[in-house]
Scaffold this active site. Sequence first.
Site, PDB file in Angstrom:
ATOM      1  N   HIS A 216       0.819  -1.215   0.000  1.00 33.04           N
ATOM      2  CA  HIS A 216       0.000   0.000   0.000  1.00 33.04           C
ATOM      3  C   HIS A 216       0.853   1.265   0.000  1.00 33.04           C
ATOM      4  CE1 HIS A 216       0.434  -0.137   4.522  1.00 33.04           C
ATOM      5  NE2 HIS A 216       0.465   1.170   4.345  1.00 33.04           N
ATOM      6  N   ASP A 262       0.057  -7.730   1.713  1.00 33.31           N
ATOM      7  CA  ASP A 262       0.482  -6.328   1.652  1.00 33.31           C
ATOM      8  C   ASP A 262       2.010  -6.259   1.632  1.00 33.31           C
ATOM      9  OD1 ASP A 262       0.543  -3.594   1.733  1.00 33.31           O
ATOM     10  OD2 ASP A 262      -0.080  -3.413   3.825  1.00 33.31           O
ATOM     11  N   GLN A 359       0.517   5.643  11.662  1.00 29.32           N
ATOM     12  CA  GLN A 359       0.738   6.395  10.438  1.00 29.32           C
ATOM     13  C   GLN A 359       2.188   6.819  10.274  1.00 29.32           C
ATOM     14  OE1 GLN A 359      -2.505   9.203  11.125  1.00 29.32           O
ATOM     15  NE2 GLN A 359      -2.822   9.207   8.933  1.00 29.32           N
ATOM     16  N   GLY A 360       2.713   6.594   9.081  1.00 27.64           N
ATOM     17  CA  GLY A 360       4.083   6.979   8.789  1.00 27.64           C
ATOM     18  C   GLY A 360       5.075   5.852   8.950  1.00 27.64           C
ATOM     19  N   ASP A 361       4.690   4.789   9.702  1.00 31.03           N
ATOM     20  CA  ASP A 361       5.588   3.650   9.893  1.00 31.03           C
ATOM     21  C   ASP A 361       5.335   2.530   8.892  1.00 31.03           C
ATOM     22  OD1 ASP A 361       6.930   4.725  12.078  1.00 31.03           O
ATOM     23  OD2 ASP A 361       5.348   4.108  13.438  1.00 31.03           O
ATOM     24  N   SER A 362       4.294   2.660   8.083  1.00 28.72           N
ATOM     25  CA  SER A 362       3.949   1.618   7.114  1.00 28.72           C
ATOM     26  C   SER A 362       5.165   1.197   6.303  1.00 28.72           C
ATOM     27  CB  SER A 362       2.868   2.126   6.165  1.00 28.72           C
ATOM     28  OG  SER A 362       1.638   2.209   6.808  1.00 28.72           O
TER      29      SER A 362
END
Length: 700
Positions: A216, A262, A359-362
């Site tokens: 993603h 993913d 959020q931001g660590d994906s």
Amino acid sequence: MHNPIQQKRALVTLALTTFMALPIASNAADSTTRPSTQANTNIITPRIVGGEIASQQNWPWMTAYVLTSQAVNTSLSVNSALYQTQHFTSGPSGNVSGEIVSCGDGLQPCVNVQKKICLIKRGTNTFAEKALNCETSGGVGAIIYNNVEGLISGTVGTDFSGRIPLVAVTQTEGEQLLDLVGETAEISVSAVSNLRQDATCGASFLGDKWVLTAAHCVDSSNAFLFQMNVGEYDLSDGAENASPIANIYIHPDYDADAINNDIALVELTESINAPAVRLASDTTTREAAIANSTATVAGWGGRTGYVAGEGPTSNYPNILHQVDLTLLSNEQCEREFSNGTITNAMICATSIIEQGSCQGDSGGPLVINTNEGLQQVGIVSFGVGCADPEYSGVYTRVAEFTDWLDALTEGIAIQQLQDFGIVPVNFATSASLKVVNNSGTTTNVNFNIEGDTAFSLDASDCNTLAPSASCQLVVNYNPQTTGDDLAKIIISTNDNIKVSQAKLVGFAVGPANSLSGVAGPSNNNLSWYSGGDKAWVSNATEGVESGNIGDREESILLALINGSGSLNFDWGVSSEVNEEEGEDPFDILQLYIDGQLIEYISGEVDVHTYADENTPLTLGDGFHLITWVYSKDPATAEGEDKGFVQNVTFIADQVVTPPTAPTPTEPTPSQPSSNNASGGATTWLLLVIASVIWVRRKSS
């Protein structure tokens, strides 16, 4: 489902989604807020919450997925406190200090601002007008704060005549500065720009030229605008070390709705000399999960947690952070989610206190410490809330994909998915897929299709591949029946070389002759098609409307246009409104032209003429696919839950026929006496268009 827009809104009783908030770089050491693109949902992509600064030597293979740009350094301090700022493009440089004066919206020249700094709220007039109103009143600098959350990204225009420096701050910080009116502020805007980077995801370096991240993170049309910065630790410097991306291999079975499989492999343009992470085996991963072993996750995501249904996050650092969590077996994790949310391609990690990724660590790594050192077991994928102790974070289970990774990095690699999108039945199109030999052996390569016969191959350019050589495999799609078409390209060699596979997807809609003259005037240059879960039908009053679709369904209207000319139409919609800009769209009427999303509308929008600056759409030579898709999610149904199209008009360009030259009475050596070229009508049914691209769901 055949939605070209990833709805990602609902799965079981929880709203499952992944998204990324693109970060705004800060000039301070730690950012305090970033604009959020949070959808109307509870499940988000993660960041580190409740952790600590990571030790740089422990993460030499840590990688940041970054967007680099030339930027101007700015700063704002009041009483020694630093504030996050953004410059205005084309704005003047300078260093000033002065007392803060509130100037409202800056619609008029400010009062009592001589040799002081104007604090102005974003509003209806331009940034340039605000700055000039401050300067003409005697102000030496300006601070403009947003009227919505997030930083301003704006310009004063290339013809700006002002000379005072100005900076932008967030709405929150602007309101805080209102309480500091009368205090002394210092503004600095650099005269030169420097290269900086904004990270939107994490990743891990596998060695050579390969980087591992979440699907993603790179599942967007602008993915190649980003770069991978291998060995990154502090985002405030080192942007010049970022490496361009050569190829992106998203797993062919990646499901954006269920957030399953993913995973993506990114190939860089050049090899990198840096330590590589080791991937944990299936046995090691399974035993660690059953034993509820400690695992560590790292990233640059925000550090403010929240429970399900709340948010968004904030407090994004420049320095890499990490946090320790506890692995769970999939059986333990499934009790939290239920209804089969957790698959064999996932692994969970949790904390009894507010700690976790968000959020931001994906795309970043989840690792365990084994007798053989740190090994990666997971990739940050999704979660409920952010570090909510009631829900575990969910990670892609890397061990499930080692064969897939090996085939791409050590064998015959092929583009993983070719989606031909929505086309008319009996409409032929083609695409080229790049094939690369990443093994060290020259080999003969064979290609076969397994699945629907609507697809065929031309492998004449790919019979033999030397090491590192590539070729273009041509895939043809000519659907003879309506509905979904699905197939796989199976590769084999005459050696024991590992091979990858590719998924082929297409969707055909059937003729809708009954709509001719209803959706718009009859025209020999225009043919109508419709399909999906329900076809479009005649509206009781005028034009056509989308079919009566249910949750997670769509209704497709397609016009095939032949030749150049101008297109105009009326459209409207009655649906649930998408109130927040940037959220994943739902219950919308979408317009696509030749596979490219042009616009979508939602809510209660009366039927009106579509126009770009009041001019019709201009189409060039050749065939064009004009597609309207109404799709809906299962969350809410409002209004008539339909899209409407009327008065579709295509005016073909007039073809000017040049005068016919006189026919010579006798043939000459340079002009034959007869025309030996065979003539015939090449119909649209036989047309091959290689440029039609459609962004559709990649679920299996």
